[in-house]
Design a protein around this motif. Sequence first.
Motif, PDB file in Angstrom:
ATOM      1  N   LYS A 107      53.656 -56.484  43.965  1.00  0.00           N
ATOM      2  CA  LYS A 107      52.390 -56.961  44.548  1.00  0.00           C
ATOM      3  C   LYS A 107      51.381 -57.383  43.487  1.00  0.00           C
ATOM      4  O   LYS A 107      50.649 -58.340  43.661  1.00  0.00           O
ATOM      5  CB  LYS A 107      51.797 -55.890  45.461  1.00  0.00           C
ATOM      6  N   GLY A 162      48.997 -46.027  51.423  1.00  0.00           N
ATOM      7  CA  GLY A 162      49.407 -44.773  52.049  1.00  0.00           C
ATOM      8  C   GLY A 162      48.796 -43.554  51.378  1.00  0.00           C
ATOM      9  O   GLY A 162      48.415 -42.584  52.050  1.00  0.00           O
ATOM     10  N   THR A 163      48.684 -43.606  50.050  1.00  0.00           N
ATOM     11  CA  THR A 163      48.136 -42.457  49.318  1.00  0.00           C
ATOM     12  C   THR A 163      46.705 -42.172  49.755  1.00  0.00           C
ATOM     13  O   THR A 163      46.347 -41.035  50.061  1.00  0.00           O
ATOM     14  CB  THR A 163      48.175 -42.761  47.802  1.00  0.00           C
TER      15      THR A 163
HETATM   16  N1  HSE Z   1      51.243 -46.378  46.246  1.00  0.00           N
HETATM   17  C1  HSE Z   1      51.342 -47.209  47.395  1.00  0.00           C
HETATM   18  C2  HSE Z   1      50.686 -46.482  48.539  1.00  0.00           C
HETATM   19  C3  HSE Z   1      52.739 -47.491  47.830  1.00  0.00           C
HETATM   20  O1  HSE Z   1      50.258 -45.340  48.385  1.00  0.00           O
HETATM   21  O2  HSE Z   1      50.598 -47.066  49.591  1.00  0.00           O
HETATM   22  C4  HSE Z   1      53.345 -48.703  47.280  1.00  0.00           C
HETATM   23  O3  HSE Z   1      52.645 -49.849  47.583  1.00  0.00           O
END
Ligand code: HSE
Length: 432
Positions: A107, A162-163
Amino acid sequence: MRSNKINIGLIGFGTIGSSVAKFLLENRGLLLKRTGMDFNLKLVCDKDLSANRGVNIPKSMLTKDIDRVINDPDIDIVVELVGGIHPAKEIVLKALSKGKHVVTANKLLLASEGEKIFQRAGDLNREIYFEASVAGGIPIIKAIREGMVGNRFSSILGILNGTSNFILSSMSNYGTSFKAALKEAQGKGYAERDPSLDIKGLDSSHKLAILSLLAFGKKVDLDDIYVEGIEDISTLDIQYAKEFGYVVKLLGIAKRYGDELEIRVHPTLLPSEYLLSSVSGVYNAIFIEADLVGKQLFYGQGAGKLPTTSAIVSDIIDIGNKIICGKSPAKSVIPDKSEIRKIRKMDDVITRYYVHFSAIDKPGVLAKIADLLGKHNISIASVVQKERREAHIVPIVMLTHEAREKDMQAALSSINRLSAIKKKSVVIRLEK
Ligand code: HSE
């Protein structure tokens, strides 16, 4: 006529790369049955071939030499899973110039260099597919490029990291502190190697830039996206927002106003009854509005090796179709310069706000705050003064009606200078 065999070279044998390799090796028959094409993993490249990747690959298929993959005349598709800008950019451009089609999950590379790369691929009549770069296993890129190809898009609201969503959900559902929730997310392997990309909103901005290019035909410079992360969000503000009927989410927001695009990433209050508000934990979701389909919500796992493998495999199949049938199923990603001419400046964004002032508890303070807001054209929609939490300091929490960002920032800097204000005021924008 060419055979139905498609040879694949994989560069980057980490968590995702090994999962893709395992899938391709174990499911060749299944893919043949489902697609009529024979996908053959020919070479796998990584600088470290000693680590155990949990997949049995014949030694003859392994190499440390990137050029061996790129120069192999039999390889049709190069899958780039190295990440970062260098040497991924060089790998992708070289592979294209050697006549390969490319699949990437990168990305950052696409958000910063996408325009050049897509242009190059277009000039060479090669394909570059990148479903795994945004929202993991959710086929959002395919949906925008193909499923909604006839639409004009008006807005995208996305929970794209997501994190951050995991952290905000833990803080909201269990009252966990930011620090503890981040630690838990890292422990579960959700966070990027450098978690600041996640919590500072940068990862979301990369993904939003890619979606905006597809939906609005506009290549947005990353520097033109206003980005604010979640590090300053407290459990207290999440609690107050809840009492007003809102949840706090890190949103990527892109909205079209004629030929102008507003594009920003920041923590946002969303009405709790919205579907997007119920997206919890490590999940991602993208809410889209377009003229033909109206409102659509896409929901699913935005990270993890299996959802990402799902997206990469789908890209491989699409390119296989192009190779065999000569026609790409997806619309081009070359920016359409006639669509969006201008990126709206953050100062000109109009939105509602949640504001939390920490003020001395004495007569006239609320009046002073309200006066300064009024002087900057900001109208209060509701206000609550909470019980004291610290000696002499009370939280005054309010929601405003729509106001211009520039006016809000000016009002805040005047209010923060009042002697009765004891801490920097907290501001969170609100979507309705
Ligand atoms: N680190 C990213 C997240 C996942 O937490 O969404 C990969 O894009």
